[in-house]
Scaffold this active site. Structure first.
Site, PDB file in Angstrom:
ATOM      1  N   PHE A  61     -30.799  42.384 -27.506  1.00  0.00           N
ATOM      2  CA  PHE A  61     -30.785  42.448 -26.039  1.00  0.00           C
ATOM      3  C   PHE A  61     -30.396  41.114 -25.406  1.00  0.00           C
ATOM      4  CE2 PHE A  61     -33.769  45.658 -27.612  1.00  0.00           C
ATOM      5  CZ  PHE A  61     -33.240  46.803 -27.037  1.00  0.00           C
ATOM      6  N   LEU A  62     -29.742  40.240 -26.183  1.00  0.00           N
ATOM      7  CA  LEU A  62     -29.405  38.923 -25.641  1.00  0.00           C
ATOM      8  C   LEU A  62     -28.273  39.003 -24.622  1.00  0.00           C
ATOM      9  CD1 LEU A  62     -26.510  37.884 -27.033  1.00  0.00           C
ATOM     10  CD2 LEU A  62     -27.999  37.513 -28.976  1.00  0.00           C
ATOM     11  N   ASN A  94     -28.479  49.171 -21.596  1.00  0.00           N
ATOM     12  CA  ASN A  94     -27.276  48.656 -20.931  1.00  0.00           C
ATOM     13  C   ASN A  94     -26.778  49.607 -19.843  1.00  0.00           C
ATOM     14  OD1 ASN A  94     -27.255  46.243 -22.205  1.00  0.00           O
ATOM     15  ND2 ASN A  94     -25.433  46.589 -23.435  1.00  0.00           N
ATOM     16  N   THR A 119     -24.008  47.615 -31.422  1.00  0.00           N
ATOM     17  CA  THR A 119     -24.332  48.757 -30.558  1.00  0.00           C
ATOM     18  C   THR A 119     -23.517  49.970 -30.999  1.00  0.00           C
ATOM     19  OG1 THR A 119     -24.746  47.212 -28.781  1.00  0.00           O
ATOM     20  CG2 THR A 119     -24.497  49.521 -28.158  1.00  0.00           C
ATOM     21  N   LYS A 172     -18.419  48.685 -21.936  1.00  0.00           N
ATOM     22  CA  LYS A 172     -18.191  49.371 -23.224  1.00  0.00           C
ATOM     23  C   LYS A 172     -19.343  50.318 -23.551  1.00  0.00           C
ATOM     24  CE  LYS A 172     -19.106  47.018 -27.081  1.00  0.00           C
ATOM     25  NZ  LYS A 172     -20.030  47.683 -27.998  1.00  0.00           N
ATOM     26  N   LYS A 181     -11.764  31.176 -38.473  1.00  0.00           N
ATOM     27  CA  LYS A 181     -12.966  31.073 -37.647  1.00  0.00           C
ATOM     28  C   LYS A 181     -14.080  30.364 -38.422  1.00  0.00           C
ATOM     29  CE  LYS A 181     -14.539  34.669 -34.963  1.00  0.00           C
ATOM     30  NZ  LYS A 181     -15.220  35.964 -34.782  1.00  0.00           N
ATOM     31  N   CYS A 209     -19.967  44.070 -22.966  1.00  0.00           N
ATOM     32  CA  CYS A 209     -21.071  44.978 -23.318  1.00  0.00           C
ATOM     33  C   CYS A 209     -21.290  46.109 -22.312  1.00  0.00           C
ATOM     34  CB  CYS A 209     -22.355  44.178 -23.482  1.00  0.00           C
ATOM     35  SG  CYS A 209     -22.191  42.879 -24.712  1.00  0.00           S
ATOM     36  N   LEU A 244     -29.620  43.276  -8.853  1.00  0.00           N
ATOM     37  CA  LEU A 244     -29.472  43.655  -7.446  1.00  0.00           C
ATOM     38  C   LEU A 244     -28.593  42.678  -6.677  1.00  0.00           C
ATOM     39  CD1 LEU A 244     -33.042  44.931  -6.538  1.00  0.00           C
ATOM     40  CD2 LEU A 244     -31.027  46.233  -7.181  1.00  0.00           C
TER      41      LEU A 244
END
Ligand code: UGA
Length: 414
Positions: A144-145, A203, A120, A258, A35, A255, A245
């Site tokens: 919070f992206l 979340n 998280t 999970k 990677k 995210c 909504l």
């Protein structure tokens, strides 16, 4: 500031690049050597608008990559971000990547360094890290992206949350984010446990909002109401807001599902059953959206067995190629179980189950039923009059119903 970032996944790579863009000197490490090689060559492991350019701009000067903890150690960083996966397996959160990363980092830390967890985690993990690392301070700085807008979200966040044990840690974090703070980004300094819970709760709240509108959508169908209109009206109330909504197939990705599971399990571990029951309902509504669409498909086609169904969209949302917990793929699995011949199409995601590399025209033309599972622009803009009339389920409320019906298509909402 000289900072290190451990983990070059969705979170770590964006974090490293945007910290460099803020003027820090950054080294990012990942245990996956392949990677790191690909990133160095400019081939990023996932699609994220603006990220490749940012890496290219900063890589030769103030953004470095390595797979070696020793190289990372010699970099001389004083703030060390942990950005590794915290998967939930069989209901339990797996923190082994986090503690393995801390273990690899430990020999290279100096007294006075700050280790900052960005992954998280269940509340209380920071304290465990502090005990594990002994002698080095630990902070929490949740992220919070959103995928698809991750670079913008990181460079122009609505708030910075610093979960710290003392002022020294706060000042170190303020220094790292100095350019954002100077340009007016709101900073909230609090305890480590508050910062950890704020991320999980954020979340879970977003997931709740989506399940709420999906529950209302089902009810709206029963009473003959148009949930799209209802959602628009709700969202205009600034106390409620528009985001979340949009009714449809429910939330997916790496995210929300999970983190909802992580909070539910941790609340159960602490015997907080009212919250557990509440969050279980959020998950249940979400899961049911897929089976409801399968049932609508069965009604529309009479019988799914042997029918050709094209599911448009494998990415869990538009603007990404991420297929983790993909609502479209979960639906494809359910349709296949009922004997349907399923083709999954996606403009950007590749190499996933059920997927065939076919042109969108082929996927739409040669199906007994088309289901829009992700509101990719390419699907929203489809011109139905270019195809022989067929049947479509708009599982993301993103098509112009009038246009499809005018072209002779049988349109089904959910
Ligand atoms: C989510 C949060 O929005 C971020 O704030 C958080 O930082 C991130 O998780 C994370 O923890 O890293 P993300 O997973 O990128 O971000 O995706 P969202 O934009 O939140 O969408 C999640 C799912 O909800 C998607 O499947 C989307 O299609 C669905 N959704 C979203 C709806 O079904 N309806 C909506 O109105 C909005």
């Amino acid at each position: 500031m000289r900072v290190t970032v451990t983990g070059c996944g969705y979170l770590g790579l964006v974090h490293a690049a945007t910290l460099a863009a803020m003027g820090n000197h950054v080294i990012a490490m990942d245990v996956d050597e392949g990677k790191i090689t690909r990133i160095r060559e400019g081939r990023l492991p996932f699609r994220e608008p603006g990220l490749a350019d940012l890496v290219k701009t900063h890589a030769p000067s103030n953004l470095h990559f390595t797979s070696s903890p020793e190289v990372l150690g010699k970099f001389g960083g004083t703030v060390h971000f942990l950005c590794v996966g915290t998967p939930v397996k069989d209901g339990d959160v797996d923190l082994s990547y986090l503690f393995n990363a801390a273990e690899a980092l430990a020999p290279h830390l100096s007294a006075g360094d700050l280790v900052v967890n960005k992954s998280t985690v269940p509340p209380g993990t920071g304290d465990k890290l502090l005990a594990f690392l002994r002698g080095v301070d630990v902070a929490s700085n949740p992220e919070f992206l959103r995928e698809g807008t991750a670079v913008q979200d990181s460079l122009y966040p609505e708030r910075l949350v610093f979960g710290v044990n003392n002022d020294k840690a706060r000042y170190a974090l303020r220094e790292v984010y100095r350019t954002l703070i100077c340009s007016g980004t709101k900073e909230v300094t609090t305890t480590v446990v508050n910062a950890e819970l704020s991320k999980l709760a954020a979340n879970a709240f977003l997931a709740t909002k989506i399940s709420f509108i999906n529950g209302v959508a089902q009810y709206g169908k029963a009473v003959g109401a148009d949930v799209g209109k209802v959602s628009e009206i709700l969202g205009l109330d600034s106390r409620i807001g528009q985001w979340g909504l949009r009714p449809g197939l429910g939330f997916g990705g790496g995210c929300l599902p999970k983190d909802l599971a992580m909070l539910t399990n941790d609340a159960a571990d602490h015997d907080v059953y009212p919250l557990v029951d509440f969050l279980d309902s959020v998950s249940e509504i979400n899961d049911r959206r897929r089976s409801q669409v399968r049932d609508i498909a069965a009604d529309v086609l009479g019988d799914l067995s042997g029918k050709r169904v094209s599911v448009l969209g494998a990415a869990f949302k538009p603007g990404t190629d991420d297929t983790r917990e993909s609502p479209g793929l979960l639906l494809a699995g359910m349709l296949t179980e009922e004997g349907a011949h399923v083709i999954v199409h996606d403009p950007s995601a590749t190499g996933v189950k059920f997927m065939q590399v076919v042109a969108i025209e082929h996927a739409v033309r040669d199906a007994d039923l088309v289901i829009v599972a992700t509101e990719h622009e390419e699907y929203v803009k489809l011109d139905p009059s270019l195809f022989p009339p067929g049947r479509v389920i708009d599982a993301r409320y993103c098509l112009d119903r009038g246009k499809w019906e005018a072209a002779g298509w049988e349109y089904h909402g959910i």
